[in-house]
Scaffold this motif. Structure first.
Motif, PDB file in Angstrom:
ATOM      1  N   SER A 103       0.849  -1.248  -0.036  1.00  0.00           N
ATOM      2  CA  SER A 103       0.194   0.005  -0.074  1.00  0.00           C
ATOM      3  C   SER A 103       0.869   1.097  -0.112  1.00  0.00           C
ATOM      4  CB  SER A 103      -1.118  -0.115   1.294  1.00  0.00           C
ATOM      5  OG  SER A 103      -0.568   0.867   2.134  1.00  0.00           O
ATOM      6  N   ALA A 142       2.574  -5.639   4.134  1.00  0.00           N
ATOM      7  CA  ALA A 142       1.147  -5.421   4.173  1.00  0.00           C
ATOM      8  C   ALA A 142       0.296  -6.249   3.094  1.00  0.00           C
ATOM      9  CB  ALA A 142       0.825  -3.858   4.256  1.00  0.00           C
ATOM     10  N   CYS A 146      -4.133  -3.082   5.227  1.00  0.00           N
ATOM     11  CA  CYS A 146      -3.165  -2.373   5.433  1.00  0.00           C
ATOM     12  C   CYS A 146      -3.756  -1.388   6.702  1.00  0.00           C
ATOM     13  CB  CYS A 146      -2.940  -1.186   4.206  1.00  0.00           C
ATOM     14  SG  CYS A 146      -2.321   0.499   4.717  1.00  0.00           S
TER      15      CYS A 146
END
Ligand code: MG
Length: 304
Positions: A103, A142, A146
């Motif tokens: 992310s 992640a 996230c």
């Protein structure tokens, strides 16, 4: 099911990094040597990041300097940019690991740049590592969720992994950095990665934050992941869940694998003894369960 799985011990870095008090260099070195004596052959021993941001890792060079070099043992340095790689290389790391967050928001918060910029930094580092004869691997962090963006689409994780694979890493890892993943996600994501990156060795990094870490590790092994990260005692937290349990405990993982007939080359009794030693050093109980319950069938206790 595979017959063997390699363990990457992350306690000395990922684990200790979350300790509130700075752990003395000599204790870190002792910890690493006890893990090696138990049969661990790959260990994340330090991160080469800004010591102002991560004071626990300010002695990275000193730790490397104090460690005896052993044939077949890889001391891994975590790096997040080229500067960190140059430090790790100068310190004598035989392997480096780079993290790229799936992310953008998390990558920006953690590393100060976009995911794309981190991928480009990784490609530069990978080329430099290959030229220097240093093993280089990359982790997509992640990968299961996230703390800022919520759900992460598996297509996004594969896209980041494929971009990173251009750097010809030793392996690509998927990390459940905040401990939200479940086994069906692991099965699905590993299948997608195998399809997108045929022949690429895969590694899994799971957290017990919501008690799914060991189940995720099982799913990963069943799906063909050959390497798992774990930390002795299960130390290490989740940076976004301060009270949460950390990485999957190495001794709990080795217990499960051994009873399943999956070889790790690690001595379980010595691992348990090391986890107990670690409790004494930290002055508190560690999250692992074997440290409390012991092995089965019962084995005579050994010195760490
Ligand atoms: Mg971790």
């Amino acid at each position: 099911m595979q017959r063997s799985v390699e363990i990457l011990e992350v306690g000395p870095r990922d684990g200790l990094q979350n300790e509130p008090g700075v752990v003395p260099t000599a204790t870190k070195v002792d910890f690493i040597q006890r893990a090696v004596a138990a049969g661990i052959r790959r260990l994340e021993v330090a991160s080469f990041v800004n010591p102002k941001r991560v004071p626990q890792m300010a002695d990275a060079e000193d730790v490397l300097k104090a460690l005896p070099r052993r044939e077949g043992v890889h001391y891994v340095g975590l790096v997040l940019n080229r500067k960190g790689f140059d430090r790790a290389a100068a310190a004598g790391c035989t392997e480096i690991g780079m993290a790229v967050v799936a992310s953008d928001t998390f990558n920006q918060r953690n590393q100060g740049v976009s995911t794309r910029e981190s991928i480009d930094a990784w490609l530069d580092i990978a080329a430099a590592a290959h030229a220097a004869g240093i093993r280089a691997q990359v982790t997509v962090s992640a990968a299961f969720g996230c703390p800022f963006e919520g759900e992460i689409a598996p297509e996004r994780v594969v896209e980041v992994a494929v971009a990173c694979a251009q750097g010809q890493p030793h392996e690509v890892a998927i990390a459940d950095t905040i401990g939200v993943g479940v086994p069906s996600q692991v099965t699905d994501l590993v299948a997608r990665l195998k399809a997108a990156l045929p022949g690429m060795p895969l590694r899994g990094h799971f957290h017990n934050t919501r008690n799914t870490g060991l189940a995720n590790a099982y799913a990963a092994v069943e799906a063909g992941v050959g390497v798992l990260d774990a930390s002795i005692g299960g130390i290490g937290g989740c940076p976004f869940a301060p009270a949460a349990t950390g990485n999957i405990p190495t001794e709990d993982l080795v217990y499960m694998l051994r009873r399943m007939g999956v070889e790790t080359g690690v001595d379980l009794e010595r691992l348990i003894a090391t986890a107990r030693w670690l409790q004494d050093q930290l002055g508190r109980n560690v999250p692992g369960l074997l440290v409390k319950a012991g092995s089965f069938p019962a084995q005579p206790a050994v010195a760490a």
